[in-house]
Write an enzyme that holds these catalytic residues in place. Structure first.
Site, PDB file in Angstrom:
ATOM      1  N   SER A 139       0.824  -1.160  -0.050  1.00 54.76           N
ATOM      2  CA  SER A 139      -0.034  -0.033  -0.033  1.00 54.76           C
ATOM      3  C   SER A 139       0.892   1.329   0.039  1.00 54.76           C
ATOM      4  O   SER A 139       2.009   1.347   0.612  1.00 54.76           O
ATOM      5  CB  SER A 139      -0.879   0.013   1.295  1.00 54.76           C
ATOM      6  OG  SER A 139      -1.358   1.226   1.214  1.00 54.76           O
ATOM      7  N   TYR A 152      -1.452  -0.197  10.775  1.00 55.41           N
ATOM      8  CA  TYR A 152      -1.698  -0.235   9.145  1.00 55.41           C
ATOM      9  C   TYR A 152      -0.538  -0.018   8.316  1.00 55.41           C
ATOM     10  O   TYR A 152      -0.125  -0.801   7.739  1.00 55.41           O
ATOM     11  CB  TYR A 152      -2.970   0.275   8.951  1.00 55.41           C
ATOM     12  CG  TYR A 152      -3.199  -0.018   7.096  1.00 55.41           C
ATOM     13  CD1 TYR A 152      -3.568  -1.579   6.571  1.00 55.41           C
ATOM     14  CD2 TYR A 152      -2.858   0.798   6.297  1.00 55.41           C
ATOM     15  CE1 TYR A 152      -3.676  -2.058   5.514  1.00 55.41           C
ATOM     16  CE2 TYR A 152      -2.951   0.534   5.141  1.00 55.41           C
ATOM     17  CZ  TYR A 152      -3.462  -0.737   4.573  1.00 55.41           C
ATOM     18  OH  TYR A 152      -3.545  -1.089   3.191  1.00 55.41           O
TER      19      TYR A 152
END
Length: 251
Positions: A139, A152
């Site tokens: 990501s 995250y």
């Protein structure tokens, strides 16, 4: 045609990749936690594209299940050409001191340890063939940390580091390793992160034309389709209105 293994194939990037690879005539091993979705996807892809699909129901966080279910597939299915380590999620959006340790464990166990468990089973199959390709879905959050993203972001930074490490470790065996790092993409991602709050999830994309799952799948399949001597090591993709992890031009 090749055998492609995709984790987290019941939704989002994983399901879109399954559609794209099936359209190219590849056989698929699809993993996920939701039996009904996998069964429906298998039926659809086999009917539409005349390919074979092996659905495997397990949670990548469960090391024993990964070893038993994935490790126990028939030998003919172990001739995997490409592994797409896609299973992953975000949970919660708060500062570190207010974070849920349960959410942290789920993210780290899925995004990092799950990727490792699956890779550890599959890599010997690729080495035995003297070729193969591992595509790890990271990501943009793993490249730049943003407020309230903490764990995250850390989990996806680990995916980035593991992609680099795998590339070094597997260099002598002719195995490609690609890290794909999407920016804002509208899938079930934000609904899961905000635990079913669909209004809050939609707000993430206000004023944007975000990436779709199909957009990301197109890039993944392109990376997997290059000649044997060509490897895209690292690729960040965003919608036009996103410059990096935190700068957007909303309209």
């Amino acid at each position: 045609m090749a055998i492609i293994l995709i984790t987290g194939a019941t939704a989002g990037f994983g399901a879109a990749c399954a559609e794209k690879f099936a359209g190219q005539g590849h056989d698929l091993i699809l993993t996920g936690r939701r039996q009904e979705r996998l069964t429906a996807l298998k039926a659809k892809l086999e009917q539409q594209h005349g390919i074979r699909v092996l659905p495997l129901v397990f949670d990548v966080r469960d090391e024993d299940a990964v070893n038993t279910v994935l490790g126990g597939i028939p030998e003919e299915w172990k001739k995997v050409r490409t592994l797409v380590n896609n299973a992953g999620l975000a949970l919660g959006f708060s500062s570190v001191e207010e974070g849920s340790t349960e959410d942290w464990n789920t993210m780290l166990d899925t995004n990092v340890k799950g990727l490792l468990y699956v890779s550890r089973v599959v890599i010997p199959w690729l080495k035995a063939q003297g070729r193969g390709h591992i595509i790890n879905i990271g990501s943009i959050a793993g490249r730049q940390v943003y407020a309230n993203g903490n764990v995250y972001c850390a989990s996806k930074a680990a995916v980035d580091a593991l992609s680099q490490a795998m590339r070094i470790d597997l260099l002598p065996y002719g195995i490609k390793v690609t890290g794909i790092h999407p920016g804002a993409a509208e899938t079930e991602f934000s609904v899961v992160r905000f635990k079913g709050d669909e209004d809050r999830a939609k707000g993430v994309y206000n004023g944007l034309t975000p990436l779709s799952a199909a957009d990301v799948a197109d890039v993944i399949c392109y990376c997997a389709s290059l000649p044997p001597h060509v490897c895209i090591n690292d690729l960040v993709l965003t919608p036009l209105q996103q410059a990096n992890a935190y700068y957007y031009h909303r309209q």
